[in-house]
Design a protein around this motif. Structure first.
Motif, PDB file in Angstrom:
ATOM      1  N   ILE A  87       0.867  -1.171   0.000  1.00 38.22           N
ATOM      2  CA  ILE A  87       0.000   0.000   0.000  1.00 38.22           C
ATOM      3  C   ILE A  87       0.908   1.227   0.000  1.00 38.22           C
ATOM      4  N   ASP A  89       1.560   5.565  -0.975  1.00 34.02           N
ATOM      5  CA  ASP A  89       0.932   6.846  -1.281  1.00 34.02           C
ATOM      6  C   ASP A  89       1.314   7.225  -2.708  1.00 34.02           C
ATOM      7  N   ALA A 270      -6.366   5.021  -5.623  1.00 29.63           N
ATOM      8  CA  ALA A 270      -7.392   5.792  -4.916  1.00 29.63           C
ATOM      9  C   ALA A 270      -6.968   7.249  -4.921  1.00 29.63           C
ATOM     10  N   VAL A 278     -11.611   4.939   1.220  1.00 29.96           N
ATOM     11  CA  VAL A 278     -10.279   4.355   1.113  1.00 29.96           C
ATOM     12  C   VAL A 278     -10.016   3.399   2.277  1.00 29.96           C
ATOM     13  N   THR A 281     -11.678   0.146   1.669  1.00 31.16           N
ATOM     14  CA  THR A 281     -10.912  -0.678   0.735  1.00 31.16           C
ATOM     15  C   THR A 281      -9.721  -1.330   1.427  1.00 31.16           C
ATOM     16  N   LEU A 282      -9.002  -0.546   2.231  1.00 26.66           N
ATOM     17  CA  LEU A 282      -7.821  -1.076   2.916  1.00 26.66           C
ATOM     18  C   LEU A 282      -8.186  -2.159   3.914  1.00 26.66           C
ATOM     19  N   ILE A 303      -2.126  -1.171  -3.988  1.00 25.99           N
ATOM     20  CA  ILE A 303      -2.996  -0.023  -3.742  1.00 25.99           C
ATOM     21  C   ILE A 303      -2.138   1.229  -3.645  1.00 25.99           C
ATOM     22  N   CYS A 305      -2.616   4.974  -2.675  1.00 27.01           N
ATOM     23  CA  CYS A 305      -3.659   5.622  -1.885  1.00 27.01           C
ATOM     24  C   CYS A 305      -3.342   7.089  -1.654  1.00 27.01           C
ATOM     25  N   THR A 307      -5.880  10.167  -0.400  1.00 30.40           N
ATOM     26  CA  THR A 307      -7.238  10.607  -0.068  1.00 30.40           C
ATOM     27  C   THR A 307      -7.391  12.097  -0.347  1.00 30.40           C
ATOM     28  N   SER A 318      -0.355  10.211  -7.914  1.00 26.60           N
ATOM     29  CA  SER A 318      -0.802   8.849  -7.616  1.00 26.60           C
ATOM     30  C   SER A 318      -1.272   8.113  -8.866  1.00 26.60           C
TER      31      SER A 318
END
Length: 582
Positions: A87, A89, A270, A278, A281-282, A303, A305, A307, A318
């Motif tokens: 995961i 950013d 995301a 989010v 989903t996580l 993922i 991510c 937000t 992203s």
């Protein structure tokens, strides 16, 4: 790394004009220095001796005259084994590692390596010294989960190179040398040999093009969602968009697609979504069972991510990070699905930076180049033939969140010009609990369906005529409609209820294989094309209510069971009793 210095000449939110002396290039990474903190930024415009940078962090505390360090490197991502299940950013910082180091509130200016440096991988060379290689050719493999991860020659290579040295089979970290390459041209930049490890970097805004040929998407991508595979199919390596108002089911539809689609790798970007979605989903993905392997779905998912509460500049990065990771796995001959949620908020970040750059605005203050930026993203999808004659694909699906569900707004219209399929979500269908809430009359696809064209045309005609009768009944009432028109309306409602709608929580109905879709749709097309005779509207309504319930039971029955054939026979008998010849 070459360090060039500059001086902050102004600050406007995340926009930071900088005066510099040495050469600076577009999309170069720089750091604004604030005491012991270095804030990452990217050059987005160069004019004379002034560069405009977008800062990926909160700029509080920065001052005019403060120092800036230019790295000479483009905004890039790390590519190596160890990406799956992660995961990140938007800048490819591993969020779980950041949380361990910083706690629940991430400290700005903290950047961690995306790939673990201490983990050893079981490397197996596949080419021998003396072989000629090009950019993207496989040098060896390592196991990564259920996949064989190819270790490839650096994508930055130009021309042909000779493998001068190959490491023996064994355990290596991503930074250890596994090969040395020698250019065939002796004067290749004065470089004698090039050391190669499992780790390489690639700029996120430059497509990876280390393949032999780009092909036209044609093979349908099976999602096991009936309305998609049958009516509005997506091709493997194709592009599609899912516009819809808030609460219409965009995120749920993407999660179902990622779970059941016939792809190897799923990458979720995301981009600017609400933190609640989010987090959902996580939380859910690590616990979802992969229907293909029986293990957790997260093992073949990445993922990215960002937000809506994170810095707006990182939101833009992203999407590019996600598509670059997708292209990397395509180079291994894998089929990748990239889900971008939501491209509207990505476009909003472009609008915000464009406004601060004082550029001439386009419609609704979006930048005038919005269409070309969106097109450049979707164009990075596609199916390709690699140098070793294997095939890989990147399928891109982006959700769009137009305000008020207005499909005429700029982001939706710019997206519709470049995608191959349009899955428009309807608030009315969502409010009526008709899920997936894809509108069967407004949506479209340029790709080939899995069912025969004649049967599909018949179903679409029934839906269209049934909608016309429905609109007429809203004005004239049911009593103002002829029995023949009322039967057409009931047929359209029947098709909607038993085929277009799908119970995502049912173990059988939640995912319908392509073979079952072809069989069932052929059966339903026969029912839709059968002339029926009823004494009155009440009799017709009662018949279709019973027929609908029996067909729904059929949808929830395993195709391999005897009950499946029994229900099919019952449906055939029920229709035979109301035909004109009965």
């Amino acid at each position: 790394m070459t360090t060039k210095r500059g001086t902050i000449s102004g600050i406007n939110g995340n926009l930071m004009p900088v005066e510099f002396e040495d050469a600076v290039i577009q999309n170069e990474v720089a750091y604004a220095v604030l005491d012991d903190t270095r804030l990452k930024a990217e050059v987005i415009r160069v004019r004379g001796r002034r560069a405009d940078l977008q800062v990926f962090e909160d700029t509080t505390g920065l001052q005019v005259g403060g120092p800036v360090e230019f790295t000479g490197q483009l905004l890039s991502v790390e590519l190596a084994p160890g990406l799956l299940g992660q995961i990140f950013d938007g800048l490819q910082n591993p969020l779980p590692k950041l949380a361990e180091q910083c706690g629940f509130f991430l400290k700005r200016g903290t950047y961690l390596p995306a790939i673990p440096r201490d983990r050893a991988w079981a490397y197996m060379p596949t080419v021998q010294p003396g072989a000629t290689v090009r950019a993207g050719d496989t040098l060896g493999t390592v196991p990564e989960g259920i996949f064989t991860h190819r270790i490839m020659a650096p994508f930055t290579l130009s021309g042909s190179w000779t493998l001068d040295h190959a490491a023996r089979a064994g355990n290596y970290t991503v930074e250890q040398e596994i090969a040395r390459l020698r250019p065939l041209t002796a004067d290749y930049g004065g470089q004698e040999t090039l050391s190669v490890s499992m780790l390489q970097t690639w700029p996120v805004k430059i497509p990876i093009r280390c393949y032999a040929e780009r092909l036209k998407p044609g093979e349908p991508l099976i999602t096991k969602i009936r309305i998609l595979d049958t009516f509005f199919p997506v091709a493997r390596g194709g592009t599609y968009c899912i516009p819809g108002p808030f609460g219409a089911g965009k995120t749920v539809l993407q999660q179902l697609t990622s779970r059941h689609a016939d792809v190897d790798i799923v990458i979720i970007a995301a981009c600017g979504e609400r933190a609640g979605e989010v987090v959902e989903t996580l939380r859910e993905f690590p616990h979802l069972t992969d229907p293909r392997t029986g293990r957790t779905l997260m093992e073949r998912t990445i993922i990215v991510c960002n937000t809506s509460s994170m810095p707006v500049a990182a939101r833009e990065a992203s999407v590019y990070t996600g598509v670059t990771l997708a292209e990397y796995y395509r180079q291994m001959g894998l089929n990748v699905l990239l889900l971008a949620d939501s491209t509207s908020r990505w476009a909003q970040s472009l609008r915000e930076m464009s406004g601060r750059l004082e550029e001439i605005p386009g419609e609704e203050a979006f930048p005038a180049y919005l269409e070309s930026v969106i097109a450049s993203l979707y164009e990075r999808g596609g199916i390709v033939r690699l140098n070793d004659k294997t095939f890989g694909s990147v399928t891109i699906g982006g959700t769009v969140s137009p305000a008020g569900g207005n499909f005429e707004e700029p982001v939706t219209q710019a997206t519709l010009k470049v995608v191959g399929a349009f899955h428009g979500l309807s608030r009315d269908r969502a409010n009526a609990r008709r899920f997936p809430s894809i509108h069967p009359l407004e949506s479209w696809s340029k790709y080939r369906s899995i069912v025969p064209r004649a049967e599909l045309d018949l179903a679409r005609r029934v839906l269209r005529e049934g909608n016309e009768v429905d609109q007429m009944m809203k004005v004239l009432g049911e009593e103002g409609t002829s029995l023949a028109d009322f039967v057409v309306y009931l047929k359209a409602e029947y098709l909607d209820a038993v085929y277009l709608q799908q119970d995502a929580y049912h173990p059988v109905d939640g995912a319908t294989s392509a073979e079952r879709q072809k069989y069932v749709f052929h059966y339903l097309a026969g029912i839709l094309g059968t002339p029926m005779k009823f004494a009155d509207k009440a009799g017709a309504r009662k018949f279709f209510q019973t027929l609908t319930q029996v067909t729904k039971d059929w949808n929830e029955t395993l195709q391999e069971s005897s009950a499946f054939d029994e229900i099919a026979a019952r449906l055939k008998q029920m229709v035979a009793e109301v035909t004109d010849d009965a």
